[in-house]
Design a protein around this motif. Structure first.
Motif, PDB file in Angstrom:
ATOM      1  N   LEU A  52     -32.189 -34.585 -11.566  1.00 14.90           N
ATOM      2  CA  LEU A  52     -31.165 -33.499 -10.653  1.00 14.90           C
ATOM      3  C   LEU A  52     -29.933 -34.366 -11.818  1.00 14.90           C
ATOM      4  CD1 LEU A  52     -31.735 -35.232  -7.054  1.00 14.90           C
ATOM      5  CD2 LEU A  52     -31.684 -32.945  -8.110  1.00 14.90           C
ATOM      6  N   LYS A  53     -29.205 -34.796 -12.270  1.00 18.28           N
ATOM      7  CA  LYS A  53     -28.465 -35.324 -12.651  1.00 18.28           C
ATOM      8  C   LYS A  53     -28.147 -34.795 -14.668  1.00 18.28           C
ATOM      9  CE  LYS A  53     -27.178 -40.288 -11.541  1.00 18.28           C
ATOM     10  NZ  LYS A  53     -27.066 -41.546 -11.544  1.00 18.28           N
ATOM     11  N   GLN A  54     -29.185 -34.250 -14.965  1.00 17.41           N
ATOM     12  CA  GLN A  54     -29.509 -33.503 -15.946  1.00 17.41           C
ATOM     13  C   GLN A  54     -28.986 -31.996 -15.403  1.00 17.41           C
ATOM     14  OE1 GLN A  54     -33.195 -33.636 -17.324  1.00 17.41           O
ATOM     15  NE2 GLN A  54     -33.060 -35.106 -18.483  1.00 17.41           N
ATOM     16  N   THR A  55     -29.218 -31.669 -14.055  1.00 20.13           N
ATOM     17  CA  THR A  55     -29.044 -30.305 -13.725  1.00 20.13           C
ATOM     18  C   THR A  55     -27.368 -30.519 -13.767  1.00 20.13           C
ATOM     19  OG1 THR A  55     -31.151 -29.557 -12.887  1.00 20.13           O
ATOM     20  CG2 THR A  55     -28.577 -28.362 -12.117  1.00 20.13           C
ATOM     21  N   ALA A  56     -26.621 -31.344 -12.637  1.00 19.40           N
ATOM     22  CA  ALA A  56     -25.818 -31.469 -12.424  1.00 19.40           C
ATOM     23  C   ALA A  56     -24.089 -31.671 -13.239  1.00 19.40           C
ATOM     24  CB  ALA A  56     -25.349 -32.845 -11.411  1.00 19.40           C
ATOM     25  N   ALA A  57     -25.089 -32.589 -14.760  1.00 21.98           N
ATOM     26  CA  ALA A  57     -24.042 -32.466 -15.642  1.00 21.98           C
ATOM     27  C   ALA A  57     -24.014 -30.840 -16.656  1.00 21.98           C
ATOM     28  CB  ALA A  57     -24.974 -33.311 -17.093  1.00 21.98           C
ATOM     29  N   GLU A  58     -25.080 -30.134 -16.613  1.00 22.74           N
ATOM     30  CA  GLU A  58     -24.759 -29.110 -17.651  1.00 22.74           C
ATOM     31  C   GLU A  58     -23.954 -27.965 -16.657  1.00 22.74           C
ATOM     32  OE1 GLU A  58     -28.110 -26.999 -17.961  1.00 22.74           O
ATOM     33  OE2 GLU A  58     -30.033 -28.314 -17.894  1.00 22.74           O
ATOM     34  N   VAL A  59     -23.668 -28.338 -14.642  1.00 24.34           N
ATOM     35  CA  VAL A  59     -22.791 -27.336 -14.222  1.00 24.34           C
ATOM     36  C   VAL A  59     -21.881 -28.047 -14.497  1.00 24.34           C
ATOM     37  CG1 VAL A  59     -22.142 -27.373 -11.916  1.00 24.34           C
ATOM     38  CG2 VAL A  59     -24.475 -27.158 -11.758  1.00 24.34           C
ATOM     39  N   THR A  60     -20.909 -28.853 -14.247  1.00 25.01           N
ATOM     40  CA  THR A  60     -20.623 -29.811 -15.070  1.00 25.01           C
ATOM     41  C   THR A  60     -19.019 -29.541 -16.384  1.00 25.01           C
ATOM     42  OG1 THR A  60     -20.066 -31.618 -13.716  1.00 25.01           O
ATOM     43  CG2 THR A  60     -19.124 -31.959 -15.521  1.00 25.01           C
ATOM     44  N   GLU A  61     -20.338 -29.068 -17.038  1.00 21.95           N
ATOM     45  CA  GLU A  61     -20.366 -28.259 -18.718  1.00 21.95           C
ATOM     46  C   GLU A  61     -19.861 -26.860 -18.575  1.00 21.95           C
ATOM     47  OE1 GLU A  61     -23.702 -28.777 -20.867  1.00 21.95           O
ATOM     48  OE2 GLU A  61     -23.914 -31.342 -21.193  1.00 21.95           O
ATOM     49  N   ARG A  62     -20.261 -26.026 -17.321  1.00 21.90           N
ATOM     50  CA  ARG A  62     -19.890 -25.136 -18.008  1.00 21.90           C
ATOM     51  C   ARG A  62     -18.321 -25.057 -16.073  1.00 21.90           C
ATOM     52  NH1 ARG A  62     -24.777 -20.738 -16.712  1.00 21.90           N
ATOM     53  NH2 ARG A  62     -26.202 -22.072 -17.705  1.00 21.90           N
ATOM     54  N   GLY A  63     -17.668 -25.943 -16.082  1.00 24.75           N
ATOM     55  CA  GLY A  63     -16.467 -25.981 -14.748  1.00 24.75           C
ATOM     56  C   GLY A  63     -17.030 -26.433 -13.587  1.00 24.75           C
ATOM     57  N   GLY A  64     -18.065 -26.100 -13.148  1.00 26.02           N
ATOM     58  CA  GLY A  64     -18.417 -25.977 -12.665  1.00 26.02           C
ATOM     59  C   GLY A  64     -18.609 -27.629 -11.417  1.00 26.02           C
ATOM     60  N   ARG A  65     -18.343 -27.633  -9.910  1.00 22.16           N
ATOM     61  CA  ARG A  65     -18.724 -28.379  -9.002  1.00 22.16           C
ATOM     62  C   ARG A  65     -20.384 -28.705  -8.738  1.00 22.16           C
ATOM     63  NH1 ARG A  65     -16.585 -30.397  -3.631  1.00 22.16           N
ATOM     64  NH2 ARG A  65     -16.375 -32.336  -4.156  1.00 22.16           N
ATOM     65  N   CYS A  66     -20.682 -29.691  -8.944  1.00 19.13           N
ATOM     66  CA  CYS A  66     -22.100 -30.099  -8.371  1.00 19.13           C
ATOM     67  C   CYS A  66     -23.063 -31.351  -7.484  1.00 19.13           C
ATOM     68  CB  CYS A  66     -23.138 -29.616  -9.344  1.00 19.13           C
ATOM     69  SG  CYS A  66     -25.008 -29.856  -9.551  1.00 19.13           S
ATOM     70  N   LEU A  67     -22.957 -31.575  -6.609  1.00 18.10           N
ATOM     71  CA  LEU A  67     -23.799 -32.758  -6.232  1.00 18.10           C
ATOM     72  C   LEU A  67     -25.100 -33.116  -6.037  1.00 18.10           C
ATOM     73  CD1 LEU A  67     -20.574 -32.391  -3.647  1.00 18.10           C
ATOM     74  CD2 LEU A  67     -20.468 -34.016  -5.006  1.00 18.10           C
ATOM     75  N   PRO A  68     -25.223 -34.021  -6.608  1.00 15.08           N
ATOM     76  CA  PRO A  68     -27.223 -34.406  -6.699  1.00 15.08           C
ATOM     77  C   PRO A  68     -26.621 -35.089  -5.643  1.00 15.08           C
ATOM     78  CG  PRO A  68     -25.838 -35.478  -8.745  1.00 15.08           C
ATOM     79  CD  PRO A  68     -24.869 -34.712  -7.480  1.00 15.08           C
ATOM     80  N   VAL A  69     -27.867 -34.916  -4.621  1.00 13.06           N
ATOM     81  CA  VAL A  69     -28.370 -35.808  -3.665  1.00 13.06           C
ATOM     82  C   VAL A  69     -30.381 -35.178  -4.264  1.00 13.06           C
ATOM     83  CG1 VAL A  69     -28.470 -35.609  -1.340  1.00 13.06           C
ATOM     84  CG2 VAL A  69     -26.927 -34.229  -2.591  1.00 13.06           C
ATOM     85  N   VAL A  70     -30.449 -37.166  -4.479  1.00 13.56           N
ATOM     86  CA  VAL A  70     -32.542 -37.429  -4.112  1.00 13.56           C
ATOM     87  C   VAL A  70     -32.968 -36.285  -2.298  1.00 13.56           C
ATOM     88  CG1 VAL A  70     -34.009 -38.753  -4.445  1.00 13.56           C
ATOM     89  CG2 VAL A  70     -32.110 -38.858  -6.225  1.00 13.56           C
ATOM     90  N   CYS A  71     -33.196 -35.675  -2.506  1.00 12.21           N
ATOM     91  CA  CYS A  71     -33.804 -35.812  -1.018  1.00 12.21           C
ATOM     92  C   CYS A  71     -35.530 -34.741  -1.354  1.00 12.21           C
ATOM     93  CB  CYS A  71     -32.949 -35.051  -1.015  1.00 12.21           C
ATOM     94  SG  CYS A  71     -33.874 -34.161   0.893  1.00 12.21           S
TER      95      CYS A  71
END
Length: 298
Positions: A52-71
């Motif tokens: 999840l954090k890997q995906t969130a990091a990719e989102v941040t690299e593209r200038g987006g806002r991502c909130l990873p939640v373990v669920c």
């Protein structure tokens, strides 16, 4: 125009609040990336914090806002906690839910060509606890917010199993059962769509990737969902299964390598006559209703 300025424009235009389940890899990850590029704040879920954090990091690299939640989408208490968090942090606002989490792929591969009475009935739970059951609970909690605000979009990642028999009974029930939500949500201004992606790498086990390596990219479903969310006539599409290849034609998107409604493609899949596909024009498309013929489902 710089990428950062372009993102700020989209953020102003389409600042949706979104939840994407099963977004740590594959199509779910691709959807999260595309929604974030369109300016959305995206809550992504999965069972593994690392991916999840890997995906969130990719989102941040593209200038987006991502909130990873373990669920874990098979656990109601975790689902409830997720949506309570969204409701609290976003002041009761939720624009888009993508029900993508699924955990039955291995069970499908292990039981190919077996009838339902030849398989341990526990396969129902494997196919549908994270899928159908999880989708239902997520949709209930999402609908509480969407109905209150009088708008919203719920997307179920589906397949041909939403149109006709595919793989086995428990799989088919999971894909076909969700369309009734559209009927009850329509008068409340909330749209429910089942999206059928084309073949795309699932994000795990290389032997599966080889099967799909000529299909569409994992981000194409995300591009389709972005266009759906922007569509001013979206309510007209609520209910039935929508194919990514159909949406590609509707919105002028370029990515799909395989059009499942193309007569050329369909002929190419039929033994002994596949050679005729060479002489079949690629622009001839078969009505979607014909794909369910012979299934006995409708």
């Amino acid at each position: 125009i710089s990428l950062s300025l372009l993102h700020q424009y989209y953020l102003h235009q389409f600042g949706w609040i979104c939840v994407v389940t099963g977004a740590s890899r594959g199509i779910g990850r691709g959807i999260a990336l595309q929604l974030s590029e369109a300016g959305a704040t995206v809550y992504i879920t999965g069972r593994q914090e690392k991916t999840l954090k890997q995906t969130a990091a990719e989102v941040t690299e593209r200038g987006g806002r991502c909130l990873p939640v373990v669920c874990d989408s098979s656990k109601e208490d975790e689902i409830k906690e997720l949506f309570e968090c969204v409701q609290c942090e976003q002041n009761g606002r939720l624009d888009l839910l993508v029900n993508n989490a699924y955990a039955g792929v291995q069970a499908i591969m292990d039981n190919l060509n077996k009838k339902f009475w030849e398989v341990d009935p526990d396969v129902w739970d494997t196919n549908n606890n994270t899928g159908l059951r999880g989708h239902y609970f997520c949709s209930v909690y999402a609908a509480w917010m969407m109905v209150a605000q009088g708008k919203g979009l719920i997307v179920f990642i589906s397949s041909m199993g939403g149109l006709r028999y595919l793989f086995n009974v428990s799989y088919g029930v999971g894909k076909a059962a969700v369309t009734d939500m559209a009927v009850e949500l329509k008068k409340k201004g909330v749209v429910s769509v089942s999206l059928w992606p084309g073949a795309a790498p699932p994000g795990f086990d290389s032997k599966f990737k080889e099967v799909f390596n000529k299909g569409e990219t994992t981000e194409f479903s995300g591009r389709c969902i972005v266009e759906l969310a922007k569509d001013k006539s979206l309510m007209s599409m609520t209910g039935p299964v929508s194919m990514t290849c159909d949406l590609a034609h509707r919105y002028g998107l370029k990515d799909v390598d395989v059009d499942y409604t193309s007569l050329k493609f369909l002929i190419s899949q039929i033994p002994y006559v596949s050679w005729l596909s060479v002489f079949t024009p690629s622009f001839i498309r078969v009505p979607r209703s014909m794909l369910s013929l012979g299934s006995g489902k409708f």
